[in-house]
Write a protein that holds these residues in place. Structure first.
Motif, short mmCIF file in Angstrom:
data_model
loop_
_atom_site.label_atom_id
_atom_site.label_comp_id
_atom_site.label_asym_id
_atom_site.label_seq_id
_atom_site.Cartn_x
_atom_site.Cartn_y
_atom_site.Cartn_z
N LEU A 9 -15.13 -13.27 -3.51
CA LEU A 9 -15.30 -11.90 -4.02
C LEU A 9 -16.25 -11.86 -5.21
O LEU A 9 -16.99 -10.90 -5.40
CB LEU A 9 -13.94 -11.33 -4.41
CG LEU A 9 -13.01 -10.97 -3.24
CD1 LEU A 9 -11.61 -10.72 -3.72
CD2 LEU A 9 -13.55 -9.77 -2.48
N ALA A 10 -16.22 -12.90 -6.03
CA ALA A 10 -17.15 -12.96 -7.17
C ALA A 10 -18.58 -13.04 -6.69
O ALA A 10 -19.48 -12.38 -7.23
CB ALA A 10 -16.82 -14.16 -8.06
N MET A 11 -18.82 -13.84 -5.65
CA MET A 11 -20.17 -13.94 -5.09
C MET A 11 -20.56 -12.66 -4.37
O MET A 11 -21.71 -12.24 -4.43
CB MET A 11 -20.24 -15.13 -4.14
CG MET A 11 -21.63 -15.39 -3.57
SD MET A 11 -22.85 -15.76 -4.84
CE MET A 11 -22.27 -17.36 -5.42
N GLN A 12 -19.59 -12.01 -3.72
CA GLN A 12 -19.88 -10.77 -3.01
C GLN A 12 -20.29 -9.67 -3.98
O GLN A 12 -21.11 -8.81 -3.65
CB GLN A 12 -18.64 -10.33 -2.21
CG GLN A 12 -18.85 -9.09 -1.36
CD GLN A 12 -18.54 -7.79 -2.14
OE1 GLN A 12 -17.79 -7.83 -3.11
NE2 GLN A 12 -19.12 -6.70 -1.69
N GLY A 13 -19.76 -9.72 -5.21
CA GLY A 13 -20.14 -8.72 -6.19
C GLY A 13 -21.56 -8.88 -6.68
O GLY A 13 -22.18 -7.93 -7.14
N ALA A 14 -22.09 -10.11 -6.56
CA ALA A 14 -23.46 -10.37 -7.02
C ALA A 14 -24.48 -10.25 -5.89
O ALA A 14 -25.54 -9.67 -6.06
CB ALA A 14 -23.53 -11.77 -7.65
N VAL A 15 -24.15 -10.83 -4.75
CA VAL A 15 -25.03 -10.75 -3.57
C VAL A 15 -24.18 -10.39 -2.37
O VAL A 15 -23.00 -10.69 -2.34
CB VAL A 15 -25.76 -12.11 -3.33
CG1 VAL A 15 -26.68 -12.45 -4.47
CG2 VAL A 15 -24.75 -13.22 -3.12
N ARG A 30 -23.90 -12.93 3.71
CA ARG A 30 -22.73 -13.71 4.15
C ARG A 30 -22.92 -15.19 3.85
O ARG A 30 -21.96 -15.87 3.46
CB ARG A 30 -22.52 -13.49 5.65
CG ARG A 30 -21.37 -14.36 6.21
CD ARG A 30 -21.25 -14.22 7.70
NE ARG A 30 -20.30 -15.20 8.22
CZ ARG A 30 -19.17 -14.92 8.83
NH1 ARG A 30 -18.82 -13.65 8.99
NH2 ARG A 30 -18.38 -15.85 9.28
N ASP A 31 -24.11 -15.71 4.03
CA ASP A 31 -24.35 -17.14 3.83
C ASP A 31 -24.01 -17.57 2.42
O ASP A 31 -23.38 -18.62 2.21
CB ASP A 31 -25.80 -17.50 4.16
CG ASP A 31 -26.11 -17.38 5.65
OD1 ASP A 31 -25.14 -17.34 6.44
OD2 ASP A 31 -27.30 -17.32 6.01
N ASP A 32 -24.42 -16.77 1.44
CA ASP A 32 -24.15 -17.12 0.05
C ASP A 32 -22.65 -17.08 -0.26
O ASP A 32 -22.12 -17.95 -0.95
CB ASP A 32 -24.90 -16.18 -0.89
CG ASP A 32 -26.41 -16.33 -0.78
OD1 ASP A 32 -26.86 -17.45 -0.46
OD2 ASP A 32 -27.13 -15.34 -0.99
N VAL A 33 -21.99 -16.06 0.27
CA VAL A 33 -20.54 -15.95 0.06
C VAL A 33 -19.82 -17.09 0.76
O VAL A 33 -18.88 -17.69 0.20
CB VAL A 33 -20.03 -14.59 0.57
CG1 VAL A 33 -18.52 -14.49 0.42
CG2 VAL A 33 -20.70 -13.44 -0.17
N GLU A 34 -20.26 -17.44 1.96
CA GLU A 34 -19.63 -18.52 2.71
C GLU A 34 -19.78 -19.85 1.98
O GLU A 34 -18.85 -20.66 1.93
CB GLU A 34 -20.24 -18.61 4.11
CG GLU A 34 -19.55 -19.61 5.02
CD GLU A 34 -20.06 -19.54 6.44
OE1 GLU A 34 -19.55 -20.31 7.29
OE2 GLU A 34 -20.97 -18.73 6.71
N VAL A 59 -14.93 -9.40 7.72
CA VAL A 59 -14.88 -8.04 7.15
C VAL A 59 -16.15 -7.77 6.36
O VAL A 59 -16.75 -6.68 6.45
CB VAL A 59 -13.64 -7.88 6.26
CG1 VAL A 59 -13.71 -6.57 5.48
CG2 VAL A 59 -12.37 -7.91 7.10
N LEU A 60 -16.59 -8.74 5.59
CA LEU A 60 -17.80 -8.58 4.79
C LEU A 60 -19.01 -8.36 5.68
O LEU A 60 -19.85 -7.48 5.40
CB LEU A 60 -18.00 -9.82 3.92
CG LEU A 60 -19.26 -9.82 3.04
CD1 LEU A 60 -19.24 -8.66 2.06
CD2 LEU A 60 -19.37 -11.15 2.29
N SER A 61 -19.11 -9.13 6.76
CA SER A 61 -20.24 -8.97 7.68
C SER A 61 -20.22 -7.60 8.32
O SER A 61 -21.27 -6.95 8.48
CB SER A 61 -20.19 -10.05 8.76
OG SER A 61 -20.34 -11.34 8.20
#
Length: 225
Positions: free
Chosen positions: A84-90, A93-97, A205-207
């Motif tokens: 979730l911290a990475m999702q808030g910045a970018v 999906r690859d970066d969050v994964e 869900v993010l994708s």
């Protein structure tokens, strides 16, 4: 009372190597209990956290999910917190994964720590038991060599019986340790798989949300044009 007396006799007959085997068994038992409590607690915490955060993730309300997780230090809380911290910045999906994979790599060693000692202690108990038997037999044959010929058979039989007690105790200690090692390894693997499944659900869900946002942006651009 007779039961404890029989155990005391068995322990005494096994020789000086019985004490190290007992120590190995007690340390292994302490590790097994500590790991079982830690894994059971982590599984319960994971279930509770997932029940709280799943509705927010399903709705795509990532801000609320971050609020629910907060500074939670459970395995699932740390894993989803990293994602979730990475999702808030970018929003890729690859970066969050990648961030969640790093989280898994940090969490798994904590879940598996000390469990591998049980397998080592099981092997050690067996080897110490064999060592005690061999040393006992050496002492028995040395004593028989200088004994009265009429008494040699009885002395040798009694000495061998006593020496084998050490092997029996070593094996009796090793078998439960191996069972506990296999059981805890299986429980740990189940917990890791549940964490990985939660991570995959979150990424899906993010994708989906990212795909929908991209489609809406495309539609708006077409309308604006």
């Amino acid at each position: 009372m007779g039961f404890f007396h029989s155990i005391a006799q068995f322990f005494e007959a096994g020789g000086k190597m019985m004490l190290p085997i007992l120590l190995i068994g007690l340390v292994g038992l302490a590790i097994a209990i500590e790991r079982w409590v830690a894994i059971a607690r982590a599984q319960a915490q994971t279930k509770r956290m997932w029940a709280r955060v799943e509705p927010s993730l399903g709705e795509g309300d990532f801000d609320k999910a971050r609020e629910i997780i907060g500074a939670d230090n459970t395995p699932l809380g740390r894993l989803l917190g990293a994602g979730l911290a990475m999702q808030g910045a970018v929003r890729r999906r690859d970066d969050v994964e990648k961030a969640m994979q790093e989280g898994i790599m940090e969490i798994v060693p904590r879940l598996e720590k000390r469990t591998h000692y049980l397998g080592t202690f099981a092997n050690l108990a067996t080897l110490v038991g064999l060592l005690g038997t061999v040393s006992g037999l050496i002492g028995a044959f040395s004593a028989v060599a200088t004994a009265n010929p009429a008494e040699k058979a009885n002395m040798l039989s009694a000495s061998i019986s006593e020496a084998m007690n050490c092997t029996a105790f070593g094996l009796g200690t090793a078998v439960p340790l191996l069972f506990m090692h296999a059981f805890l390894t299986s429980r740990t693997q189940n917990l890791v798989e549940s964490l990985e499944m939660a991570a995959i659900k979150y990424l899906n869900v993010l994708s989906l949300r990212t795909s929908r946002a991209a489609q809406q942006a495309t539609v708006q651009n077409i309308r604006a044009a």
